[in-house]
Enzyme design. Sequence first.
Site: not given
Length: 488
Positions: A164, A285, A291, A293, A298, A325
């Site tokens: 959790h 950035s 920054k 990153n 991501e 087909y």
Amino acid sequence: MSDGSEDAAQTLWHGRFEDGPDEALLAFTESLSFDIRLAACDVRASKVHVRGLARVGLLTDDERDAILDALTTTGEELTGGGFAAEPSDEDVHTAIERRVTELAGPAGGKLHTGRSRNDQIATAFRLWVRDAVDHLAGRILDLQAMLLDRARQAGDAYLPGYTHLQRAQPVPLAHHLAAHAWAFGRDVDRLLDARRRIDVSPLGAGALAGSSLPLDPAGNGAELGFGAVFENSLDVTSDRDFVAETLFALSLLGVHLSRMGEEVVLWSSSEFGFLTLDDTFATGSSMMPQKKNPDVAELTRGKSGRLIGHLTGLLTTLKGLPLAYNRDLQEDKEALFDAVDQVDLALSAFGGMVATATFEIDAMAAAADDQTALATDLAESLVESGMPFREAHAVVGALVRQALAGTVTLAEAVAASPDFAGLTIRAGAAGGAELGVASLFEPGAALARRNSPGGAGTAPVAAQLDRLADRIAADRARLAEASGPAGG
Ligand code: ARG
């Protein structure tokens, strides 16, 4: 609308039609712009088909050789970029046949004997997907090997294990990294399993019903290195299970990469501080100078959505199709090509990012040394002295509550607890030294005591890493055997 003029595109079916196709039809239905990637596979299958026709007497040796030479030249033009497409080149198969006929003269007109684009596309695409699966399985094995290396380098480093996303119990970093490697092992296994069903030759199924000509599907299939040959011409010309399965295997791989990417995002945040990305695998950035990153992590997470989209799209395309087909099936290719390309790119970038990242093991240990993360181990030490687990859970729960109130630490609360008075615990494996329960609060002590097989303890993790190495070696051998000269 139809131009019908002299130099209108000459289609494969011009004999039946008075007018040539409209521009809009050509633009909408063409697939050469993407199925050109199948050129080498189509040429390979076409050569086997041509040799098969000669074997059964449908081509003379001279005709066979003229077509084979033309196929070689056409293949070189297509893969080398020297191919001049015509408006009538609706797909890679049409383009190849048109060019072969130009080069080989009348014999070229016999190339399509006993064959349809429907068995032709299924054959070329299976060859392509089989190669792609072999390539990606090898790359996933490399990723696993890198994770195993990093796990071994991690030594005794440990961090909080979470459930959790709440600190749960300390676990070795090696155990955590290996957990991802085992998941990637299932991806390899799934691809190799799907490979058996990809590895079926459709050549000789014709448009849908086979042929009245004396074709040799078994001989052709063997020559293409397929492990099996179709049983039913209707089935094999309409079957795209192999594409859907491959897309599923790649989607689940994408999900595995994505959740690991999510951890890299979390771990590289200031809030966690468990991982520092190498400059070569981080981005900055445009506005905020401070920054750094985790864009690779991501984007890996983001692209998993695209992979799942390709799978969902193809399944939706397939679900309403009657045998055999249907042109809808042409939609299988862009999805698969893109999934393969994206996974290939992701494996390079993601693998590089993890291989070069620095694990901040002091920050990990500091977080894992949170005394309350030892609550389960404390309860288990009471169980070893005979207390029922439920009672031990309640005893330790009450001590945790005291510690959270802030007046004492959990170690102090344990030291003052009558339930723990005089209790000693094993330092390591059974039969080893007995220590006071306070020793459990020594950094990393809980890991040395956790010995259940497959668990997050020092000894079982060492054994597990050896098994992971064996598993990677065994899967490399399976892949080599499947894709070796005999396996095609
Ligand atoms: N380009 C087609 C495909 O990718 C194969 C051609 C079959 N076309 C046809 N009208 N039967 O599926």
